[in-house]
Design a protein around this motif. Structure first.
Motif, PDB file in Angstrom:
ATOM      1  N   MET B 272      14.628  15.604  -6.184  1.00 32.62           N
ATOM      2  CA  MET B 272      13.568  14.614  -5.974  1.00 32.62           C
ATOM      3  C   MET B 272      13.541  13.574  -7.095  1.00 32.62           C
ATOM      4  O   MET B 272      13.258  12.393  -6.864  1.00 32.62           O
ATOM      5  CB  MET B 272      12.210  15.315  -5.904  1.00 32.62           C
ATOM      6  CG  MET B 272      11.049  14.365  -5.638  1.00 32.62           C
ATOM      7  SD  MET B 272       9.440  15.149  -5.990  1.00 32.62           S
ATOM      8  CE  MET B 272       9.446  15.070  -7.798  1.00 32.62           C
ATOM      9  N   GLY B 273      13.855  13.995  -8.322  1.00 31.32           N
ATOM     10  CA  GLY B 273      13.931  13.057  -9.444  1.00 31.32           C
ATOM     11  C   GLY B 273      15.031  12.029  -9.260  1.00 31.32           C
ATOM     12  O   GLY B 273      14.949  10.916  -9.782  1.00 31.32           O
ATOM     13  N   GLY B 274      16.086  12.401  -8.526  1.00 30.87           N
ATOM     14  CA  GLY B 274      17.136  11.437  -8.194  1.00 30.87           C
ATOM     15  C   GLY B 274      16.644  10.427  -7.166  1.00 30.87           C
ATOM     16  O   GLY B 274      16.887   9.223  -7.294  1.00 30.87           O
ATOM     17  N   PHE B 275      15.927  10.921  -6.156  1.00 28.58           N
ATOM     18  CA  PHE B 275      15.360   9.990  -5.169  1.00 28.58           C
ATOM     19  C   PHE B 275      14.418   9.003  -5.860  1.00 28.58           C
ATOM     20  O   PHE B 275      14.435   7.799  -5.579  1.00 28.58           O
ATOM     21  CB  PHE B 275      14.593  10.758  -4.080  1.00 28.58           C
ATOM     22  CG  PHE B 275      15.436  11.739  -3.329  1.00 28.58           C
ATOM     23  CD1 PHE B 275      16.730  11.409  -2.931  1.00 28.58           C
ATOM     24  CD2 PHE B 275      14.955  12.995  -3.013  1.00 28.58           C
ATOM     25  CE1 PHE B 275      17.514  12.320  -2.234  1.00 28.58           C
ATOM     26  CE2 PHE B 275      15.733  13.913  -2.327  1.00 28.58           C
ATOM     27  CZ  PHE B 275      17.012  13.575  -1.936  1.00 28.58           C
ATOM     28  N   GLU B 276      13.606   9.524  -6.784  1.00 28.34           N
ATOM     29  CA  GLU B 276      12.680   8.655  -7.520  1.00 28.34           C
ATOM     30  C   GLU B 276      13.446   7.621  -8.346  1.00 28.34           C
ATOM     31  O   GLU B 276      13.084   6.439  -8.390  1.00 28.34           O
ATOM     32  CB  GLU B 276      11.784   9.495  -8.429  1.00 28.34           C
ATOM     33  CG  GLU B 276      10.804  10.363  -7.648  1.00 28.34           C
ATOM     34  CD  GLU B 276       9.956  11.266  -8.543  1.00 28.34           C
ATOM     35  OE1 GLU B 276       8.870  11.639  -8.120  1.00 28.34           O
ATOM     36  OE2 GLU B 276      10.418  11.606  -9.662  1.00 28.34           O
ATOM     37  N   THR B 277      14.517   8.087  -8.999  1.00 26.70           N
ATOM     38  CA  THR B 277      15.318   7.197  -9.824  1.00 26.70           C
ATOM     39  C   THR B 277      15.872   6.044  -8.988  1.00 26.70           C
ATOM     40  O   THR B 277      15.789   4.871  -9.373  1.00 26.70           O
ATOM     41  CB  THR B 277      16.475   7.993 -10.471  1.00 26.70           C
ATOM     42  OG1 THR B 277      15.911   8.988 -11.336  1.00 26.70           O
ATOM     43  CG2 THR B 277      17.410   7.083 -11.258  1.00 26.70           C
TER      44      THR B 277
END
Lengths: 385, 385
Positions: B272-277
């Motif tokens: 999810m942190g990648g999607f946010e990034t």
């Protein structure tokens, strides 16, 4: 002496919980709310206005479930959906370690956050205190808690410490600060003061109110005394003294903007950390000038007599206890090298001209609320000249 | 789109554990040792050279006890003294969340340390990896992990972040550093990268080997998107983007010696942190220049087409996955706005002249070993011009 220290610790530790065991189960006030020490979004455990703890856990196949807090176990009762729920008697204000028993297994409560104490990482709960404002998270400038790893030749490893730096530390890069070395108790570790102790919030609030001179606090693991973790029988201050005085302090003075001299260096500790503080300071009066013992012995006129430079070198002696500890001392006066009635000792060394202070935390025992308050009372007295 | 994101996350998360369920219980190699993630002095859980986990707990009155790891439950067996013991099938190298079931209650293992993930603070275990040297605690200069509390007007509170500063940060008070903003995954929090991720040790070791340009890493809580903790259905990047870009970055640039400009600012995240990034960077190309997505989508030729300044502004695109994730994509190719076959995307944007890198972590799934290795591969590529 080693045996006496052990006995003293056992007495102090076991006294804190049993006082409430005779409490009669009367009508319970139904104003329970989730504890502030819960994991995010968890409804249990809860606390009511009497300080009772209500635990609840799904365990449909269990035969017996209990909450174990302050050395008393309370039965939980199962409902038709397999959820067990039950209440403790009222607890003192402040922080308590606890655990659940499920069919003979002692386990952490999955609803709480976890804290290192009593030789294990496990559940803890905060009972709201009337004076909790002094460690509340407020909209004030915040300092930092830094995890450092410092090299230790004597133990052949990198050791962990936490360092509190005040809010203005990173804004004014020329300013230097005094340092307090602050120790946890037996069975705890260097996370005790940052987590249970709320050290950073207490300091941030005191600084915002202008009540203290800002200083750095260093917290490291103090149970270096025994290769077998947790042992106190072979208590020897030397290994920890070497780590602290010969390894950690030089590292801190290189890596932080300290005032690296005796007048600007204090040491304090709770319980076993107080015993360590007393032993280390009496042998290192060229290193430390301010002493704090929280529920951890006292400084007696004999100490001063046996330590010729004491009067010249020591600028502050601060001794504190929880009121329930003081009450229990009436029946069992402290003895031995760490003992003596603490108030009598303070009165006696005051007469010798020592800058000595005595603080009693109201309605608390040998627990963290006594020590949070002790830090609040101790900090304004430090580094005043 | 919101629904697609949810489905994708669920697929990725549930794939990581079930692969081993068919493993046949053959002869077990009796070379079990206490896990490195155990509480101090605890003998259990243990791990053997096959990567099996052996759990053990005293529960004399229990009817059934299980260890639950990688989404599979394994029965423990009771001996005559009431101690239950049992083994899992071999696990992948690296870190795994797990728990115990005691008569229907899901609880943390009292022997392990606890880690925040899967929306709870609970047990974790590290299976020794052949390449564990890159995150080992070594006798090298160590940086710090600092806990900061920064004011957030948009959420009306002080929010917590952790900041890694390199070993020389406090020695050379004139030097300024680039910054990587590094995000955890769904159900985790800002403790993920410092604890499970071993961020400080990976960085200390890379710096000691001269393999990277030293930089600061900032890690904060990324699940600002929903008032109900844990919700992904109403995923909206705006609240977190506001905290990160409008509140945290300005605070960091004032309180740390950063190089406070776009060329020296990176963002990366896992899952999810990648999607946010990806979402935040595509809208903030004047703020960030380097992108890392670890098991969290990819950058497609369409992204570049739809973002005119991309080619000028972005200096690095790094995409990584665990090999088991890549294997599972063969049967279920990623779709939707966060999808596209990551390797095909990288090949395509390379042809467009983007500095793009693709890394596959051998024999790991959607778990922390993939992300530790991703950080190790990503860090040397950062801030090179």
């Amino acid at each position: 002496m080693k045996q006496k220290l052990l006995s003293y610790l056992i007495i102090v530790f076991s006294c804190s919980g049993t006082c409430l065991a005779q409490d009669v189960q009367t009508e319970i006030i139904e104003d329970f709310k989730p504890a502030t020490t819960n994991q995010p979004g968890r409804d249990y455990p809860q606390v009511n206005s009497e300080g009772r703890v209500r635990a609840s856990i799904l365990a449909p196949e269990a035969y017996r479930v209990q909450i174990d807090i302050s050395a008393v176990k309370y039965d939980l009762i199962k409902d038709t959906s397999g959820v067990w729920t039950g209440d403790s008697n009222p607890q003192d204000e402040g922080f308590h370690y606890y655990q659940l028993w499920i069919d003979g297994a002692a386990v952490p409560d999955p609803g709480s956050l976890y804290f290192y104490g009593a030789m294990r990482c496990g559940s803890g709960i905060d009972i709201p205190a009337k004076d909790q404002d002094f460690y509340a998270l407020k909209n004030v400038p915040h300092g930092q808690i830094r995890q450092i790893l410092f090299p230790s030749n004597s133990t052949n490893t990198s050791r962990r410490a936490y360092v509190y730096t005040p809010p203005d530390y990173d804004r004014n890069l020329t300013k230097r600060y005094p340092v307090l070395y602050l120790q946890h108790g037996w069975g705890e570790d260097e996370t005790g003061w940052p987590n249970q102790g709320k050290t950073n919030l207490i300091m941030d609030n005191l600084i915002a109110e202008g009540k203290i001179r800002p200083f750095i606090i260093v917290m490291t693991y103090g149970m270096t005394n025994d290769t077998k973790i947790g042992g106190l029988r072979n208590f020897d201050i030397k290994p920890f003294q070497t780590v602290l005085v010969d390894e950690l302090i030089p590292y801190i003075d290189v890596h932080f903007r300290t005032l690296p001299d005796q007048p600007h260096r204090a040491m304090a500790g709770l319980s076993m950390g107080g015993f360590e503080t007393r032993l280390i300071i009496l042998e290192n009066l060229d290193t430390f000038s301010h002493i704090g013992l929280f529920s951890g012995g006292s400084i007696s006129p004999d100490d001063i007599k046996n330590t010729p430079s004491f009067k010249d070198k020591v600028k502050l002696v601060f001794i504190s206890y929880g009121s329930r500890e003081i009450e229990s001392m009436k029946n069992r006066p402290p003895r031995g090298p760490f003992g003596g009635d603490p108030k009598e000792n303070i009165d006696a060394i005051l007469k010798e001209g020592i800058n000595a202070h005595f603080y009693v935390s109201p309605n608390t025992a040998h627990e963290w609320q006594s020590w949070r308050r002790s830090l609040r009372e101790f900090a304004p007295l430090l580094f005043r000249e």
